[in-house]
Scaffold this motif. Sequence first.
Motif, PDB file in Angstrom:
ATOM      1  N   THR A  32      43.371  34.354  40.371  1.00 18.72           N
ATOM      2  CA  THR A  32      42.147  35.052  39.815  1.00 18.72           C
ATOM      3  C   THR A  32      42.623  36.011  38.778  1.00 18.72           C
ATOM      4  O   THR A  32      41.990  36.158  37.826  1.00 18.72           O
ATOM      5  CB  THR A  32      41.305  35.644  40.974  1.00 18.72           C
ATOM      6  OG1 THR A  32      41.831  36.627  41.477  1.00 18.72           O
ATOM      7  CG2 THR A  32      40.775  34.703  41.893  1.00 18.72           C
ATOM      8  N   VAL A  33      43.717  36.654  39.130  1.00 20.81           N
ATOM      9  CA  VAL A  33      43.953  37.799  38.256  1.00 20.81           C
ATOM     10  C   VAL A  33      44.677  37.313  37.057  1.00 20.81           C
ATOM     11  O   VAL A  33      44.351  37.761  35.864  1.00 20.81           O
ATOM     12  CB  VAL A  33      45.274  38.654  38.891  1.00 20.81           C
ATOM     13  CG1 VAL A  33      45.878  39.624  38.015  1.00 20.81           C
ATOM     14  CG2 VAL A  33      44.622  39.506  40.140  1.00 20.81           C
ATOM     15  N   SER A  37      42.972  37.675  33.067  1.00 20.74           N
ATOM     16  CA  SER A  37      43.786  38.193  32.205  1.00 20.74           C
ATOM     17  C   SER A  37      43.964  37.187  30.835  1.00 20.74           C
ATOM     18  O   SER A  37      43.684  37.563  29.827  1.00 20.74           O
ATOM     19  CB  SER A  37      45.285  38.364  32.555  1.00 20.74           C
ATOM     20  OG  SER A  37      46.334  38.501  31.443  1.00 20.74           O
ATOM     21  N   SER A  45      49.220  34.535  29.784  1.00 22.73           N
ATOM     22  CA  SER A  45      48.949  34.464  31.072  1.00 22.73           C
ATOM     23  C   SER A  45      48.554  32.899  31.569  1.00 22.73           C
ATOM     24  O   SER A  45      48.400  32.503  32.794  1.00 22.73           O
ATOM     25  CB  SER A  45      47.625  35.058  31.528  1.00 22.73           C
ATOM     26  OG  SER A  45      47.874  36.642  31.285  1.00 22.73           O
TER      27      SER A  45
END
Length: 160
Positions: A32-33, A37, A45
Motif C-alpha cells: 500500500t505504501v 508512492s 516505486s
Amino acid sequence: MSSPPVAPAPRRPLILLRASATALAALAVLQTVLAGSYLNGHYESLALHEAAARAVLVAACCQLVAGALVRRPGRDRRGPRGPLWLSVLLVATVTLQTAVGYNRAIGVHVVLGVLLVGGILAGLVGAWRLPLPARTGAAAADPEGAGRLPRPGGPVEVAQ
C-alpha cells in the motif's frame, strides 16, 4: 453423517501459520505504501511494487502450506479448516491481483488490492486468535518453569 470433531491446532504448524500471516501482512502494508508512492508521482516505486508483489505471492504460498499443516497434522486429528480455506482464497486472489496489475486495469487493481489487504489482515487476526497448545516433552516436564514467564491465567508467585 457428522464430521469428526475439530482438534486444536498443533503447535509448530500454528507457529508457522502465525509467522507467515505476519510476514504477509507486513508485505501487504508495504504494498500500500509503494502504491501510494507511485500514485504520488514517484514512478521508481513501481519496480519496488512489482518486486514486493512477488514476495506477497511467495508469502501467501507459505501461508497455504502452513494452513494445510494446521488442518491435517496427523491421521486421526484434524485442525480447524479456516486457515486452509482462507489461504487458498488468498493465493487465488493474489494471483488474480498480479494479473490485473500487469494488464494495467488500475481501477480494478486498486479496489481488489484494498479487499486483499483486508483479507490478509483478517487472516492475521485469525491466525493469532487460534489458541497455542502448551509445549510437550522436556519443556513441559520442568514444573518449576525455570526462566519462563507464567502462562496467562495461571498462578503467579512473588518471591520475597
